[in-house]
Design an enzyme around this catalytic site. Structure first.
Site, PDB file in Angstrom:
ATOM      1  N   ASP A  72      -2.978   8.429   7.616  1.00 49.24           N
ATOM      2  CA  ASP A  72      -3.947   7.485   8.431  1.00 49.24           C
ATOM      3  C   ASP A  72      -3.156   6.744   9.478  1.00 49.24           C
ATOM      4  O   ASP A  72      -2.124   7.223   9.789  1.00 49.24           O
ATOM      5  CB  ASP A  72      -4.648   6.563   7.274  1.00 49.24           C
ATOM      6  CG  ASP A  72      -3.914   5.545   6.763  1.00 49.24           C
ATOM      7  OD1 ASP A  72      -2.661   5.470   7.023  1.00 49.24           O
ATOM      8  OD2 ASP A  72      -4.303   5.136   5.632  1.00 49.24           O
ATOM      9  N   SER A 127       0.796  -1.113   0.037  1.00 51.33           N
ATOM     10  CA  SER A 127       0.141   0.189  -0.032  1.00 51.33           C
ATOM     11  C   SER A 127       0.790   1.281   0.002  1.00 51.33           C
ATOM     12  O   SER A 127       0.197   2.371  -0.351  1.00 51.33           O
ATOM     13  CB  SER A 127      -0.890  -0.078   1.268  1.00 51.33           C
ATOM     14  OG  SER A 127      -0.192  -0.067   2.375  1.00 51.33           O
ATOM     15  N   HIS A 165      -0.050   4.986   7.100  1.00 46.33           N
ATOM     16  CA  HIS A 165       0.737   5.765   5.731  1.00 46.33           C
ATOM     17  C   HIS A 165       1.043   7.223   6.278  1.00 46.33           C
ATOM     18  O   HIS A 165       0.129   7.838   6.689  1.00 46.33           O
ATOM     19  CB  HIS A 165      -0.302   5.536   4.683  1.00 46.33           C
ATOM     20  CG  HIS A 165      -0.482   4.260   4.387  1.00 46.33           C
ATOM     21  ND1 HIS A 165      -1.884   3.538   4.637  1.00 46.33           N
ATOM     22  CD2 HIS A 165       0.115   3.238   3.795  1.00 46.33           C
ATOM     23  CE1 HIS A 165      -1.803   2.309   4.303  1.00 46.33           C
ATOM     24  NE2 HIS A 165      -0.929   1.848   4.089  1.00 46.33           N
TER      25      HIS A 165
END
Ligand SMILES: *[C@@H]1O[C@H](CO)[C@@H](O)[C@H](O)[C@H]1NC(C)=O
Length: 354
Positions: A330, A41, A333
């Site tokens: 978040d 991600s 990240h």
């Protein structure tokens, strides 16, 4: 020297360096012909939008500070570190997510992005994500498509001169090892790390076999400083969770050794380990030095631990008004502002790949 100014100096030096090393008169305006990205991600630019998974970032507030305020599938309010690096290397558009409709025709000349949130070195652990093994299969398919678009000579030179980026390992620890008793009772972090390194080594060998010669791999970040880790495991500790950081550093040592061995064993291979650990740790330890106000929690409101503690929850109130003041967007990240600092460090470390 402020950030903007130092970035200009770095870019100038890079372009001067490239002009000298390649000879003048190159018409190409990018420092590498293409960027090919694999992993998780941290570098996914939207492949998961096309998969049946909850690990998606295609809804607000993701993308809030991206071009046109558009959620793209990037796990960030804005640009990823790799987006910024692409710009520094002269790219005006980003190599497309391989599963997206944009990944066709001439767009493939710039490279492609195979990364998928939730994947990692351990294929078994990547639930509903594109495993690294499958990412390599897609890369083979990409090469066949590229040969059709560019012709076989040009596509071979793109393959050889492209920059390859691999980001993996954080999920293997945070989403798998630490939360899976079958693993953490059976193996020490060190043993599990060695297992991951074996898959890393195989991945690079396979990629080399397919023609890649310039590979950058990210180290583990300071896992214990990630807001999710603090929230889930930080019962007693006020700061970062030191044992997670120790595990990450131990892993990074192995990664550096494995990379050095691979380079020795494979003629023409250049491989750089990007030290994300130090870069991010420095920011978390001294946020104000970098213009940040908050380094312990993410900007966006996340869901409950049972649902989506990793991700922004559009229904959770309290998303911060200015993400530039937050190191983390978040609970896992980095924000675009932090990615900018990371990208500045990456480009200096990666000079050998250009
Ligand atoms: C957001 O925060 C950054 C860093 O503190 C600051 O430079 C910028 O002016 C802020 N933007 C707004 C709109 O307040």
């Amino acid at each position: 020297m402020d950030g903007y100014c130092s970035r200009r100096v770095i870019m100038f030096l890079l372009f001067a360096f490239a002009a000298i090393s390649r000879g003048y008169g190159q018409e190409s305006t990018t420092l590498v012909p293409a960027i090919i990205t694999f992993g998780d991600s941290v570098v996914d630019v939207g492949n998961n939008d096309y998969l049946p998974t909850i690990f998606k970032a295609n809804y607000p507030p993701y993308g809030r500070d991206f071009a046109n305020k558009k959620p793209t599938g990037r796990f960030c309010n804005g640009k990823l570190a790799t987006d910024i690096t692409a710009e520094t290397l002269g790219f005006t558009t980003y190599p497309p997510a391989y599963l997206s409709p944009e990944a066709s025709g001439k767009n493939l000349l710039l490279g492609a992005n195979f990364a998928s949130a939730g994947s990692g070195y351990d294929d078994e652990a990547s639930m509903h994500a594109i495993t690294l093994t499958q990412q390599l299969e897609y890369f083979k398919e990409y090469q066949a498509k590229l040969a059709k678009v560019a012709g076989s000579t040009k596509s071979a030179s793109i393959t050889k001169d492209a920059l390859y980026v691999l980001s993996a390992g954080s999920g293997d620890f945070l989403q798998n090892y630490y939360v899976n008793p079958l693993l953490n009772h059976a193996y020490t972090p060190d043993q599990y790390g060695s297992f991951l390194i074996d898959t890393f080594t195989n991945f690079v060998k396979n990629l080399y076999g397919l023609g890649a010669r310039k590979i950058g791999v990210t180290s583990l970040p300071p896992l214990g400083c990630v807001p999710l880790a603090r929230a889930l495991f930080g019962y007693h500790e006020k700061g970062c969770i030191s044992r997670f950081n120790t595990d990450a550093q131990q892993f990074n040592k192995k990664l550096n050794a494995a990379a050095a061995n691979l380079q020795k064993q494979h003629p023409g291979l250049k491989i750089v380990v990007f030290d994300i650990f130090k870069a991010l740790y420095d920011i978390v330890k001294s946020p104000s030095n970098y213009g940040f106000v908050e380094a312990t929690k993410g900007c966006c409101g996340t869901g409950t631990v049972e649902t989506t503690a990793f991700l922004c929850n559009p229904k959770a109130p309290g998303t911060c008004s200015n993400a530039s003041q937050y190191v983390f967007w978040d609970s896992v990240h980095p924000s675009q502002a932090a990615n900018q600092v990371l990208a500045d460090a990456l480009i200096v470390q990666g000079i050998a790949l250009i």
